[in-house]
Design a protein around this motif. Sequence first.
Motif, mmCIF file in Angstrom:
data_model
loop_
_atom_site.group_PDB
_atom_site.id
_atom_site.type_symbol
_atom_site.label_atom_id
_atom_site.label_comp_id
_atom_site.label_asym_id
_atom_site.label_seq_id
_atom_site.Cartn_x
_atom_site.Cartn_y
_atom_site.Cartn_z
ATOM 1 N N VAL A 12 75.525 -25.340 27.803
ATOM 2 C CA VAL A 12 76.683 -26.192 27.772
ATOM 3 C C VAL A 12 76.770 -27.367 26.908
ATOM 4 O O VAL A 12 77.053 -28.415 26.873
ATOM 5 N N GLY A 13 76.233 -26.739 25.917
ATOM 6 C CA GLY A 13 75.994 -27.779 24.337
ATOM 7 C C GLY A 13 77.342 -27.852 23.774
ATOM 8 O O GLY A 13 78.160 -27.623 24.087
ATOM 9 N N LYS A 14 76.990 -28.218 22.374
ATOM 10 C CA LYS A 14 78.082 -28.417 21.329
ATOM 11 C C LYS A 14 77.722 -27.722 20.102
ATOM 12 O O LYS A 14 76.725 -28.026 19.612
ATOM 13 N N ILE A 15 78.788 -27.016 19.452
ATOM 14 C CA ILE A 15 78.616 -26.425 18.197
ATOM 15 C C ILE A 15 79.046 -27.321 17.157
ATOM 16 O O ILE A 15 80.254 -27.747 17.212
ATOM 17 N N GLU A 61 83.503 -34.116 29.806
ATOM 18 C CA GLU A 61 84.901 -33.292 30.168
ATOM 19 C C GLU A 61 84.336 -31.950 30.451
ATOM 20 O O GLU A 61 84.821 -31.321 31.414
ATOM 21 N N ASN A 62 83.785 -31.448 29.591
ATOM 22 C CA ASN A 62 83.472 -29.869 29.543
ATOM 23 C C ASN A 62 82.627 -29.573 30.809
ATOM 24 O O ASN A 62 83.046 -28.503 31.653
ATOM 25 N N LEU A 63 81.692 -30.388 31.169
ATOM 26 C CA LEU A 63 80.671 -30.244 31.944
ATOM 27 C C LEU A 63 81.710 -30.458 33.508
ATOM 28 O O LEU A 63 81.333 -29.602 34.158
ATOM 29 N N ALA A 64 82.275 -31.400 33.450
ATOM 30 C CA ALA A 64 83.131 -31.660 34.593
ATOM 31 C C ALA A 64 84.256 -30.439 34.875
ATOM 32 O O ALA A 64 84.549 -30.108 36.043
ATOM 33 N N SER A 65 84.621 -29.797 33.857
ATOM 34 C CA SER A 65 85.372 -28.615 34.035
ATOM 35 C C SER A 65 84.666 -27.323 34.742
ATOM 36 O O SER A 65 85.165 -26.711 35.317
ATOM 37 N N GLU A 66 83.439 -27.167 34.412
ATOM 38 C CA GLU A 66 82.388 -26.336 34.882
ATOM 39 C C GLU A 66 82.122 -26.644 36.409
ATOM 40 O O GLU A 66 81.820 -25.729 37.264
ATOM 41 N N ILE A 67 81.443 -27.907 36.876
ATOM 42 C CA ILE A 67 81.063 -28.149 37.715
ATOM 43 C C ILE A 67 81.438 -29.488 38.289
ATOM 44 O O ILE A 67 81.808 -30.346 37.564
ATOM 45 N N ASP A 68 81.088 -29.817 39.728
ATOM 46 C CA ASP A 68 81.643 -31.163 40.112
ATOM 47 C C ASP A 68 80.181 -31.861 39.594
ATOM 48 O O ASP A 68 79.222 -31.504 40.096
ATOM 49 N N LEU A 69 80.516 -33.023 39.014
ATOM 50 C CA LEU A 69 79.285 -33.744 38.443
ATOM 51 C C LEU A 69 78.469 -34.095 39.317
ATOM 52 O O LEU A 69 77.271 -34.567 39.315
ATOM 53 N N ASP A 70 78.994 -34.619 40.642
ATOM 54 C CA ASP A 70 78.418 -35.138 41.626
ATOM 55 C C ASP A 70 77.331 -34.103 42.368
ATOM 56 O O ASP A 70 76.424 -34.493 43.161
ATOM 57 N N THR A 71 77.455 -32.967 41.993
ATOM 58 C CA THR A 71 76.473 -31.830 42.312
ATOM 59 C C THR A 71 75.057 -31.880 41.380
ATOM 60 O O THR A 71 74.286 -31.011 41.897
ATOM 61 N N ILE A 72 75.201 -32.591 40.492
ATOM 62 C CA ILE A 72 73.944 -32.452 39.833
ATOM 63 C C ILE A 72 72.920 -33.352 40.613
ATOM 64 O O ILE A 72 72.773 -34.261 40.845
ATOM 65 N N ASP A 73 71.698 -32.677 40.619
ATOM 66 C CA ASP A 73 70.688 -33.283 41.488
ATOM 67 C C ASP A 73 69.509 -33.860 40.503
ATOM 68 O O ASP A 73 69.218 -35.200 40.822
ATOM 69 N N TYR A 74 69.453 -33.294 39.476
ATOM 70 C CA TYR A 74 68.418 -33.917 38.503
ATOM 71 C C TYR A 74 68.755 -33.916 36.873
ATOM 72 O O TYR A 74 69.348 -32.786 36.463
ATOM 73 N N ILE A 75 68.255 -34.792 36.074
ATOM 74 C CA ILE A 75 68.917 -34.966 34.787
ATOM 75 C C ILE A 75 67.658 -34.919 34.026
ATOM 76 O O ILE A 75 66.452 -35.840 34.340
ATOM 77 N N ILE A 76 67.397 -33.857 33.311
ATOM 78 C CA ILE A 76 65.999 -34.030 32.464
ATOM 79 C C ILE A 76 66.254 -34.256 31.080
ATOM 80 O O ILE A 76 67.202 -33.668 30.465
ATOM 81 N N ALA A 77 65.653 -35.509 30.413
ATOM 82 C CA ALA A 77 65.799 -35.868 29.270
ATOM 83 C C ALA A 77 64.364 -35.685 28.239
ATOM 84 O O ALA A 77 63.425 -36.452 28.568
ATOM 85 N N ASN A 78 64.666 -34.508 27.655
ATOM 86 C CA ASN A 78 63.373 -33.946 27.152
ATOM 87 C C ASN A 78 62.905 -34.926 25.811
ATOM 88 O O ASN A 78 61.675 -34.990 25.608
ATOM 89 N N HIS A 79 63.924 -35.727 25.408
ATOM 90 C CA HIS A 79 63.782 -36.637 24.148
ATOM 91 C C HIS A 79 64.656 -37.450 24.000
ATOM 92 O O HIS A 79 65.969 -37.154 24.455
ATOM 93 N N GLY A 80 64.344 -38.671 23.474
ATOM 94 C CA GLY A 80 65.395 -39.660 23.517
ATOM 95 C C GLY A 80 66.194 -40.022 22.333
ATOM 96 O O GLY A 80 67.147 -40.782 22.426
ATOM 97 N N GLU A 81 66.182 -39.094 21.349
ATOM 98 C CA GLU A 81 66.785 -39.335 19.910
ATOM 99 C C GLU A 81 68.392 -38.839 20.565
ATOM 100 O O GLU A 81 68.505 -38.125 21.211
ATOM 101 N N VAL A 82 69.156 -39.809 19.670
ATOM 102 C CA VAL A 82 70.501 -39.496 20.207
ATOM 103 C C VAL A 82 71.452 -38.365 20.009
ATOM 104 O O VAL A 82 72.182 -38.214 20.714
ATOM 105 N N ASP A 83 70.654 -37.508 19.238
ATOM 106 C CA ASP A 83 71.286 -36.214 19.207
ATOM 107 C C ASP A 83 71.263 -35.387 20.334
ATOM 108 O O ASP A 83 71.849 -34.328 20.757
#
Length: 395
Positions: A12-15, A61-83
């Motif tokens: 669900v990223g960005k090109i 917005e793209n993510l919200a068009s795919e799923i209800d954001l409230d259904t996300i249970d866990y967010i994994i941040a593998n790395h803090g860099e801004v990209d």
Amino acid sequence: MKKAVKANVHWVGKIDWDLRRFHGYEYTTHNGSTYNSYLIQEEKTVLIDTVWAPFDEEFVENLASEIDLDTIDYIIANHGEVDHSGALPALMKRIPHKPVYCTANAVKSLKGQYHADWDFHVVKTGDRLDIGNGKELIFVEMPMLHWPDSMATYLTVDNILFSNDAFGQHLANNELFNDKVDQCDLMFEAMKYYANILTPFSQILRKKLEEVVALGLPIDIIATSHGVIWRDNPMQIVEKYAAWANDYQENQITVVYDTMWNGTRTLAEQIAEGIRSADPDVAVKVFNISKSDENDVITEVFKSKTVVVGSPTINRSILHSMAGFIHLMKELKFKNKKAAAFGCYGWSGEAVGIMNEMMKDAGFTVIDQAFKINWNPDEDARRRAFKFGAEVAKA
Ligand code: FEO
């Protein structure tokens, strides 16, 4: 639009086709890049990483068009860099109480950048998170690959390693997988990425690769955070990294110079001919650094066994283009490479001695003390430059 990776995992990223500079203006990205974010939908819904900040609202917005954001249970941040974390603030505005799983150092980098107090859950190597349907996430800390906060996340059953920056490439493509893109572009960008970003951490990387192999986790897919996903023979890039991390070199000698009135350029070309004459098997490449892409030349340095640097003397010193490039090579901590220096001068001739010292300081083994020519090279000077090149090849 989300794209299928495997089973219930989607990209669900960005090109970013437009990107031509990365890390500010430090790194050239001729082929753009991607910021890969992944959505796992098992009994629990998991989001792994986000995208660069300029695309934060578009991403949410793209993510919200795919799923209800409230259904996300866990967010994994593998790395803090801004990209990769850049869209977290916009996302967390929508779902502020969702837990963010990351390393202890990532708590520091995320708080330091966004000054937000999200529900952080610190994980360490070997920690597991049950996501239902018999699947788990296993976390592997990857400190200094390439930030102290970096980690990878492994998804059991589907055998996917979400490796974040490791094994990545700055390569924009609508295709998601390594077997679907031009292999020359792919390997060029993978090597450029390693040479320019990961070289200083090669020693750490060697140990980490051994540690990951020792975990005995089957790996069917390596889902990086930049470029394409390795699904066809994913271990090929692990094997490449093992080779690149081992003081990599090919049978190549690279001549890097700058010139004012073409005297040092003439020497550079003669030196290259001399190298070639002494060793017809060696690949010789010559770059005027003020006209070349520094990151591409760094990739050539990475491949080289010897680097020959040239500058005329100016103000009892060297041209700033060469000083900057030698500084860049020093930052990257290349190992097991030789160096030689050359240049023209009119009056005092300090450049060659200065470059020899700088190359020693940058970790290179200097193989000749001085090759300098007073004023413009004549026939004799050209012959001597040719001979110097032959000596460099034999050294
Ligand atoms: Fe792709 Fe270290 O960020």
